[in-house]
Write a protein that holds these residues in place. Sequence first.
Motif, PDB file in Angstrom:
ATOM      1  N   MET A   1       0.835  -1.201   0.000  1.00  0.00           N
ATOM      2  CA  MET A   1       0.000   0.000   0.000  1.00  0.00           C
ATOM      3  C   MET A   1       0.871   1.253   0.000  1.00  0.00           C
ATOM      4  N   ALA A   3       1.258   4.281   1.700  1.00  0.00           N
ATOM      5  CA  ALA A   3       0.743   4.843   2.967  1.00  0.00           C
ATOM      6  C   ALA A   3       0.523   6.350   2.882  1.00  0.00           C
ATOM      7  N   LEU A  27      -5.047  -8.674   2.261  1.00  0.00           N
ATOM      8  CA  LEU A  27      -5.776  -7.497   2.752  1.00  0.00           C
ATOM      9  C   LEU A  27      -5.553  -7.278   4.245  1.00  0.00           C
ATOM     10  N   LYS A  29      -2.872  -7.858   5.998  1.00  0.00           N
ATOM     11  CA  LYS A  29      -1.569  -7.200   6.199  1.00  0.00           C
ATOM     12  C   LYS A  29      -1.663  -5.725   5.816  1.00  0.00           C
ATOM     13  N   GLU A  30      -2.389  -5.416   4.746  1.00  0.00           N
ATOM     14  CA  GLU A  30      -2.540  -4.013   4.321  1.00  0.00           C
ATOM     15  C   GLU A  30      -3.273  -3.202   5.408  1.00  0.00           C
ATOM     16  N   GLU A  33      -1.114  -2.575   8.343  1.00  0.00           N
ATOM     17  CA  GLU A  33      -0.147  -1.495   8.067  1.00  0.00           C
ATOM     18  C   GLU A  33      -0.801  -0.125   8.288  1.00  0.00           C
ATOM     19  N   THR A 200      -4.865 -10.457  -4.547  1.00  0.00           N
ATOM     20  CA  THR A 200      -3.887 -10.953  -3.575  1.00  0.00           C
ATOM     21  C   THR A 200      -3.489 -12.355  -4.023  1.00  0.00           C
ATOM     22  N   GLU A 229      -7.603  -0.512  -5.205  1.00  0.00           N
ATOM     23  CA  GLU A 229      -6.256  -0.222  -4.711  1.00  0.00           C
ATOM     24  C   GLU A 229      -6.281  -0.321  -3.189  1.00  0.00           C
ATOM     25  N   MET A 230      -5.204  -0.855  -2.642  1.00  0.00           N
ATOM     26  CA  MET A 230      -5.210  -1.204  -1.224  1.00  0.00           C
ATOM     27  C   MET A 230      -5.482  -0.006  -0.306  1.00  0.00           C
ATOM     28  N   HIS A 231      -4.975   1.180  -0.676  1.00  0.00           N
ATOM     29  CA  HIS A 231      -5.200   2.321   0.227  1.00  0.00           C
ATOM     30  C   HIS A 231      -6.697   2.677   0.285  1.00  0.00           C
ATOM     31  N   CYS A 234      -8.114   0.382   2.835  1.00  0.00           N
ATOM     32  CA  CYS A 234      -7.583   0.729   4.162  1.00  0.00           C
ATOM     33  C   CYS A 234      -8.242   1.998   4.702  1.00  0.00           C
TER      34      CYS A 234
END
Length: 298
Positions: A1, A3, A27, A29-30, A33, A200, A229-231, A234
Amino acid sequence: MDASKLMFRDGLLQGERILVTGGGTGLGKEMAEAFLKLGAEVIIWGRRGEVLKEAADELMGKHGGKVVPMACDIRAAEAIKENLDEIWSTGALTGLVNNAAGNFISRTQDLSPRGFDAIANIVFRGSFYVTLDIGKRWIEEKRKGSVISILTTWVWNGSPFTVPSAMSKAGLNAMTQSLAVEWGHYGIRFNAIAPGPFPTKGAWERLSPGQSTDGSTRQTTNPMGRVGEMHELCNLAVFLMAPGCDYLTGQTIAIDGAMYQASGGNFSGLAAWSDEQWAAARDMIKASNEKDRAQRTA
Ligand code: HXC
Ligand code: NAP
């Protein structure tokens, strides 16, 4: 990601202590984070101790702070209790993310009872066991808490070819709605996220075997023409977890580029597969399962 794409101020989650099941990969782990970056202490659970340790070291190396890796199989209520006792010996949790899961595509007539249990025991039973044990502790100690469960949009329309997952996730959706009401007066909140495709390794090896996780597949049916997108995921998880939206509870929020509305967002397209395609997929999935199992017993 990336950050730097988190929407929130540093320190937002200072003083929070959040358990992410399945937090060593994908996901989980993302999200771990993001919580860490915003000041929380994060505990990550999974069955593969080495994978968890590597993830914790990597995240602390990037952001500092504290990530505690603990090998815990959420199918075992006694193991959950022992690990929670250990966590509680140094302080209570403030949040839980029910993220751990198992899944694979299969024609339903090809499933055995053990195949069904392999999914349901993780997703349906395991997530409930973790929620129950933590919830009892919060109620006993008169603490508030926030629970997020990671579901799928299939909780609304089912998913052919992943029926044990669709049934189990729908059960967790019912848990989210039910406990938001039953435990609302204790200040315990329940929300859920229904992600669309966020590639993933774990999911793609079992749901799109042979396809790349680089985002080049499964976008054509998405109105936004891309995967998540991972962000983005999150930011939603942090929003739901953070103190400050205490009145938001009992909700399941899709984050899928409107794929569910456009095309059902499930695996109905696999109806066209031949026997040979199913046999090849099964072989690839079983090979991935075997590799992961070797890491669990290493
Ligand atoms: C039919 C299968 C099969 C397949 C396994 N089985 N793969 N049946 N088709 N492709 C059957 C086996 O034959 C066996 O039944 C039973 O399932 C148990 O298999 P094991 O390999 O012994 O199971 P186990 O080691 O417990 O592994 C559990 C697992 C594995 C769920 C199968 O994949 C796992 O540990 N996964 C964790 C990670 C994961 O799945 N991540 C993806 C999450 S993605 P018999 O009767 O033969 O003994 C997700 C949604 C994403 O959830 C949505 C994307 C849009
Ligand atoms: P993933 O990387 O395979 O994550 C699954 C995690 O669950 C792994 O870390 C796994 O670790 C852990 N786990 C499995 N069984 C466990 C058990 N018995 N006890 C403890 N931990 C266990 O896949 P992912 O794509 O990130 O999926 C994460 C979550 O997002 C899942 O709930 C999934 O359904 C959901 N989701 C994903 C997508 C997507 O596009 N990726 C879309 C919708 C929903 P171990 O194997 O080490 O135990």
